[in-house]
Design an enzyme around this catalytic site. Structure first.
Site, PDB file in Angstrom:
ATOM      1  N   PRO A 195       0.896  -1.633   0.162  1.00 29.30           N
ATOM      2  CA  PRO A 195       0.260  -0.371   0.500  1.00 29.30           C
ATOM      3  C   PRO A 195       1.346   1.337   0.364  1.00 29.30           C
ATOM      4  CG  PRO A 195      -0.963  -1.880   1.905  1.00 29.30           C
ATOM      5  CD  PRO A 195       0.997  -1.787   1.473  1.00 29.30           C
ATOM      6  N   THR A 197       2.144   2.706  -3.063  1.00 26.08           N
ATOM      7  CA  THR A 197       3.869   2.897  -3.100  1.00 26.08           C
ATOM      8  C   THR A 197       3.230   3.665  -4.678  1.00 26.08           C
ATOM      9  OG1 THR A 197       3.031   0.175  -4.010  1.00 26.08           O
ATOM     10  CG2 THR A 197       4.742   0.999  -2.519  1.00 26.08           C
ATOM     11  N   THR A 200      -2.622   3.562  -7.423  1.00 23.80           N
ATOM     12  CA  THR A 200      -3.035   3.619  -8.134  1.00 23.80           C
ATOM     13  C   THR A 200      -3.097   5.421  -8.947  1.00 23.80           C
ATOM     14  OG1 THR A 200      -4.150   3.695  -5.964  1.00 23.80           O
ATOM     15  CG2 THR A 200      -5.223   5.669  -7.715  1.00 23.80           C
ATOM     16  N   GLU A 416      21.285 -11.311   6.661  1.00 28.98           N
ATOM     17  CA  GLU A 416      21.171 -11.622   4.961  1.00 28.98           C
ATOM     18  C   GLU A 416      22.912 -10.841   4.278  1.00 28.98           C
ATOM     19  OE1 GLU A 416      18.452 -12.406   3.723  1.00 28.98           O
ATOM     20  OE2 GLU A 416      17.203 -11.564   5.142  1.00 28.98           O
ATOM     21  N   HIS A 419      24.033 -14.894   4.708  1.00 26.25           N
ATOM     22  CA  HIS A 419      23.232 -15.364   3.546  1.00 26.25           C
ATOM     23  C   HIS A 419      23.885 -15.017   2.808  1.00 26.25           C
ATOM     24  CE1 HIS A 419      19.551 -17.297   5.140  1.00 26.25           C
ATOM     25  NE2 HIS A 419      19.466 -15.993   5.278  1.00 26.25           N
ATOM     26  N   ASP A 492      14.372 -19.640   7.301  1.00 24.86           N
ATOM     27  CA  ASP A 492      15.319 -20.040   7.031  1.00 24.86           C
ATOM     28  C   ASP A 492      15.091 -21.759   7.214  1.00 24.86           C
ATOM     29  OD1 ASP A 492      16.329 -17.731   5.858  1.00 24.86           O
ATOM     30  OD2 ASP A 492      17.098 -17.644   7.080  1.00 24.86           O
TER      31      ASP A 492
END
Ligand code: ADP
Ligand code: MG
Ligand code: ZN
Length: 597
Positions: A195, A197, A200, A416, A419, A492
């Protein structure tokens, strides 16, 4: 409904009129002659007056004039003054001040208030049973080009989405050119993203750029209370649109209408289903060559009915993602144009301060800053207002759990990076494409995107193990850096465990179990339903399987931890970079690794 209550207003008016008429009639039965006060005095002196009744303002009575009995009425006048007036032969009479105003307040007004209240209630009611009388005449608003002056310049930070939509604009501008060449034009474009972003806004911008009529409807507007109206509305919308082609039909919040059929059970959703079916029928029935393009927006694509997403319907998906730092800077610039700000607004710094915010939040931020400046009687908005506005908005959004705080961002960055670093250090893992700590969806706070270089049909044992290690790298990094672990790794862990389980039970890849297949699917018969799942192996085997799985996980976790330990400085540098830029490319981490080597 409209007609219905107008009708009733007439009833009320007729009623009032009837009452007035009746009053008039009754009054005429007792014909009263209104005479001036002086005349009354004359009659009095002449001995004509028989009897009187005196009220505060009036004198009423009977008199006999020339053998005829009359009822009369006169307005009272101050008696002492009247003797003087008589002396000087002045004609005088009493007068009751106009009671119009009093009457207005005492009963005309209340009637209007009643009518008002009643009208309001009828309106409310009719709102609830939407369109009892409008019978499916649809509420699609047509925004013509000149009213809709939104262009691509007003939408920032979503360049990829814009690029995808350029083709649509070209088509809408000159449909003939495309169809002559036999090109296929997308029928349905679905804008997907969180929402605020700018979905519309983007749809309006497409209409604005191509200068075609824009029919905009919200999904919930289709869903009427009375069965069949929603469907009628859809039909009507498409008929209107075809007449105005080339044009855009935009269905905002498609999820309200397009929820998967059959879920939610019970009746009551029949109506929505019918409407959805009608939409599907219309989508199949129209030829994109006529130049009608269907656009829709949703922030919950996962609940949409799969039929809507099938080829030939909403088959083109455009992702409108949360903006990164650069994107936020551009969005801020767009909105800064609308206010009076000092020259030295540090947009970069603002973009830095607003991680996780979307376009709508940033628009709100600029507005909030402007309001603050007004309150402070400033002529121009300056940086201090912006900084305060950021703080206010962040506090608000944190309450709503939409923003992650600084501390958590750091954990996510290391996670992150963990990973990515494990993946880069192990052979046979998919190359790291991108890492991001911009939250996505509801669950993921960050993500590491690995893109396979080719399609794979076989996986080797070492590759599966490497994959598990990569999945565990996130948690390993947390432990290594913070000496503590978070809940962020649950997805994970579930994926790693699934792989390990399959290795043991399906692929015969564990040392103690050997080459056996232990995952025969049990077809539970009708009678078996509800019974605990039967297995075709012993309790002891089940224990061994469990132990094997946790062994695999434990070993791979140690491996991930070792890798990260040996590259701790890269981990730190990478996490710092990630915190700064929010999104880094695989190349950049590879460069960091090479530097360290
Ligand atoms: P969505 O439909 O995705 O929920 P909207 O298009 O309704 O979001 O956006 C709401 C408002 O936020 C817009 O009117 C605009 O002012 C601002 N906004 C959102 N995204 C952007 C963007 N990418 N660029 C500029 N402004 C934006
Ligand atoms: Mg919207
Ligand atoms: Zn993770």
């Amino acid at each position: 409904m409209e007609k219905h209550h107008k009708f009733s207003i007439w009833y009320v008016l007729i009623g009032i009129w009837a009452v007035l008429l009746l009053q008039n009639y009754i009054a005429s039965m007792y014909r009263v002659e209104i005479i001036p006060y002086s005349q009354f005095l004359n009659y009095l002196k002449g001995g004509n007056v028989q009897e009187i009744a005196i009220t505060e303002n009036e004198i009423q009575g009977k008199m006999k004039v020339g053998g005829e009995e009359k009822t009369f009425k006169t307005v009272r006048v101050d008696p002492e003054l009247s003797t003087m007036l008589e002396q000087y032969h002045v004609i005088f009479k009493g007068k009751i001040e106009s009671t119009l105003l009093r009457d207005l307040f005492s009963w005309v007004f209340p009637i209007f208030i009643f009518i008002g209240i009643w009208y309001f209630m009828m309106k409310r009611m009719s709102g609830q049973q939407a369109g009892f009388m409008t019978l499916g005449k649809n509420k699609a608003r047509i925004y013509m080009e000149n009213e809709l002056n939104v262009t691509f310049n007003d939408v920032a930070g979503v360049d990829e989405a814009k690029q995808e939509l350029v083709e649509v604009i070209d088509f809408l501008k000159e449909p003939a050119r495309f169809t002559e060449l036999g090109g296929k034009i997308p029928k349905g474009i679905l804008l997907v993203g969180p929402p605020g972003t700018g979905k519309t806004l983007l749809a309006k911008a497409v209409a604005g750029e191509s200068g075609v009529p824009f029919f905009s409807l919200s999904g919930s507007e289709f869903v009427e209370m009375f069965v069949g109206l929603g469907a009628a509305r859809v039909r009507d919308l498409f008929v209107q649109a075809k007449q105005k082609a080339p044009c855009i039909i935009f269905i905002d919040e498609l999820d309200a209408l397009g929820k998967a059929r059959g879920v939610g059970g019970m009746s009551g959703h029949d109506e929505r289903e019918q409407t959805l079916n009608q939409l599907l029928v219309e989508m199949d029935g129209f030829d994109p060559k006529v130049g009608v393009i269907l656009m829709a927006a949703t922030n919950r694509p996962e609940i949409l009915d799969p039929a809507l997403l099938r080829p030939g319907r909403f088959d083109r998906h455009v992702l409108v993602d949360r903006p990164d730092k650069m994107g936020r800077r551009e969005i801020l610039k767009v909105h800064l144009k609308n206010i009076k700000a000092t020259r030295d607004i540090d947009v970069d710094k603002l973009a830095d301060m607003t991680p996780g915010m979307v376009g709508a939040d940033l628009a709100n931020l600029v507005n909030e800053a402007a309001l603050l400046a007004v309150r402070r009687n400033k002529k121009e908005v300056d940086m201090s207002e912006f900084e305060e506005a950021v703080e206010r908005i962040i506090a608000g959004l944190e309450k709503k759990n939409r923003l992650i705080n600084k501390n958590e961002r750091e954990i996510v960055a290391y996670h992150e990076m963990g990973h990515a670093l494990v993946a880069l250090s192990l052979p046979g893992t998919d190359p790291v494409h991108k890492i991001s700590i911009i939250p996505r969806g509801i669950a993921a706070l960050g993500y590491t995107m690995q893109v396979p270089t080719e399609d794979r049909f076989l996986m080797k044992k070492t590759e599966l193990l490497n994959r598990i290690a990569t999945l565990l790298g996130g948690r390993a990094a947390e432990e290594l850096v913070f000496g503590d672990i978070s809940t962020g790794a649950h997805n994970d862990l579930s994926r790693a465990t699934d792989i390990a389980k399959s290795m043991v039970k399906e692929y015969g890849m564990s040392t103690s179990m050997g080459q056996v297949y232990l995952a025969h699917e049990k077809r539970l018969g009708f009678i078996d339903m509800g019974l605990p799942e039967k297995t075709d192996y012993s309790e002891a085997t089940a224990e061994t399987i469990d132990r094997e799985i946790s062994d695999i996980i434990a070993t791979q976790y140690e491996r991930a931890l070792d890798i990260l330990k040996s590259r701790k400085d890269v981990l730190r540098k990478g996490a710092a970079l990630l915190l700064e830029k929010e999104k880094i490319e695989g190349e950049e981490i590879r460069a960091l690794l090479e530097d360290a080597a």
